[in-house]
Scaffold this motif. Structure first.
Motif, PDB file in Angstrom:
ATOM      1  N   LYS A 114       0.864  -1.188   0.000  1.00  0.00           N
ATOM      2  CA  LYS A 114       0.000   0.000   0.000  1.00  0.00           C
ATOM      3  C   LYS A 114       0.895   1.230   0.000  1.00  0.00           C
ATOM      4  O   LYS A 114       1.764   1.377   0.854  1.00  0.00           O
ATOM      5  CB  LYS A 114      -0.896   0.017   1.234  1.00  0.00           C
ATOM      6  N   THR A 115       0.703   2.096  -0.978  1.00  0.00           N
ATOM      7  CA  THR A 115       1.432   3.367  -1.028  1.00  0.00           C
ATOM      8  C   THR A 115       0.433   4.493  -0.787  1.00  0.00           C
ATOM      9  O   THR A 115      -0.692   4.464  -1.284  1.00  0.00           O
ATOM     10  CB  THR A 115       2.147   3.571  -2.378  1.00  0.00           C
ATOM     11  N   SER A 116       0.870   5.462  -0.007  1.00  0.00           N
ATOM     12  CA  SER A 116       0.003   6.575   0.385  1.00  0.00           C
ATOM     13  C   SER A 116       0.739   7.893   0.215  1.00  0.00           C
ATOM     14  O   SER A 116       1.954   7.956   0.397  1.00  0.00           O
ATOM     15  CB  SER A 116      -0.401   6.441   1.861  1.00  0.00           C
ATOM     16  N   THR A 117      -0.016   8.917  -0.097  1.00  0.00           N
ATOM     17  CA  THR A 117       0.531  10.264  -0.209  1.00  0.00           C
ATOM     18  C   THR A 117      -0.380  11.242   0.511  1.00  0.00           C
ATOM     19  O   THR A 117      -1.609  11.185   0.347  1.00  0.00           O
ATOM     20  CB  THR A 117       0.667  10.681  -1.691  1.00  0.00           C
ATOM     21  N   PHE A 118       0.218  12.109   1.302  1.00  0.00           N
ATOM     22  CA  PHE A 118      -0.488  13.209   1.960  1.00  0.00           C
ATOM     23  C   PHE A 118       0.048  14.508   1.364  1.00  0.00           C
ATOM     24  O   PHE A 118       1.255  14.710   1.372  1.00  0.00           O
ATOM     25  CB  PHE A 118      -0.201  13.231   3.462  1.00  0.00           C
ATOM     26  N   ASN A 119      -0.825  15.335   0.838  1.00  0.00           N
ATOM     27  CA  ASN A 119      -0.422  16.654   0.346  1.00  0.00           C
ATOM     28  C   ASN A 119      -1.263  17.692   1.079  1.00  0.00           C
ATOM     29  O   ASN A 119      -2.495  17.626   1.052  1.00  0.00           O
ATOM     30  CB  ASN A 119      -0.672  16.787  -1.168  1.00  0.00           C
ATOM     31  N   GLY A 120      -0.588  18.633   1.736  1.00  0.00           N
ATOM     32  CA  GLY A 120      -1.317  19.609   2.515  1.00  0.00           C
ATOM     33  C   GLY A 120      -0.754  21.011   2.391  1.00  0.00           C
ATOM     34  O   GLY A 120       0.367  21.218   1.940  1.00  0.00           O
ATOM     35  N   ILE A 121      -1.585  21.950   2.806  1.00  0.00           N
ATOM     36  CA  ILE A 121      -1.168  23.353   2.836  1.00  0.00           C
ATOM     37  C   ILE A 121      -1.518  23.917   4.222  1.00  0.00           C
ATOM     38  O   ILE A 121      -2.569  23.603   4.778  1.00  0.00           O
ATOM     39  CB  ILE A 121      -1.817  24.180   1.697  1.00  0.00           C
ATOM     40  N   LYS A 122      -0.591  24.704   4.734  1.00  0.00           N
ATOM     41  CA  LYS A 122      -0.750  25.273   6.072  1.00  0.00           C
ATOM     42  C   LYS A 122      -1.851  26.316   6.068  1.00  0.00           C
ATOM     43  O   LYS A 122      -1.947  27.140   5.167  1.00  0.00           O
ATOM     44  CB  LYS A 122       0.573  25.892   6.502  1.00  0.00           C
ATOM     45  N   LYS A 123      -2.700  26.238   7.091  1.00  0.00           N
ATOM     46  CA  LYS A 123      -3.787  27.221   7.240  1.00  0.00           C
ATOM     47  C   LYS A 123      -3.242  28.568   7.628  1.00  0.00           C
ATOM     48  O   LYS A 123      -2.270  28.696   8.300  1.00  0.00           O
ATOM     49  CB  LYS A 123      -4.776  26.761   8.301  1.00  0.00           C
TER      50      LYS A 123
END
Length: 151
Positions: free
Chosen positions: A142-151
């Motif tokens: 299982k490969t996972s990616t989290f992409n986020g931007i700071k509030k």
């Protein structure tokens, strides 16, 4: 007399000013905060995809850990929460989590887990991988990616 007075004033001023030395700044503070995150994951059973790609939106709250090079990640998605510690080096980090459980159909399998990521300005990027081999010799990844931007 004037020289000694000036010298004394300079000394008093020098000792009364707070030091702005490099050690006073905690480099982790630039990463601390709440990130709105999109998550995607895919699972392969052998060479076959299992279910369509998982997708979700949630939040990751990053805070300073106890050690000078440690960050704490509080992850919150609908129906899923977890806290993971990480070792920070510059703008990159490695999660300390080493095991996960992979669920495929009715089965659950203990898996080796690794994840690393980086901060790019206000962006948070994490790539994770969980891998195991079932008792019958089938490899599950299982490969996972989290992409986020700071509030």
């Amino acid at each position: 007399m004037i020289r000694s007075t000036i010298f004394l004033l300079v000394l008093v001023f020098a000792f009364s000013c707070k030091s702005k030395n490099k050690d006073d700044v905690n480099p982790r503070e630039q990463y601390v905060g709440t990130y709105d995150v999109a998550y995607t994951a895919s699972t392969l059973v052998g060479t076959l995809p299992f279910n369509p790609n998982e997708r979700g939106n949630g939040q990751v709250v990053v805070s300073a850990g106890n050690a000078a090079d440690e960050l704490k990640f509080d992850i919150s998605f609908p129906a899923y929460t977890e806290t993971i510690m990480a070792k920070l080096s510059g703008g990159t980090f490695v999660w300390e989590k080493q095991k996960d459980i992979l669920k495929v159909g009715a089965g659950s399998y203990d898996a080796d887990y690794s994840a690393s990521g980086e901060f790019r300005g206000a962006n948070l990027i994490i790539n994770a991988r969980a891998e195991t081999t079932t008792p019958d010799g089938t490899k599950i990844v299982k490969t996972s990616t989290f992409n986020g931007i700071k509030k």
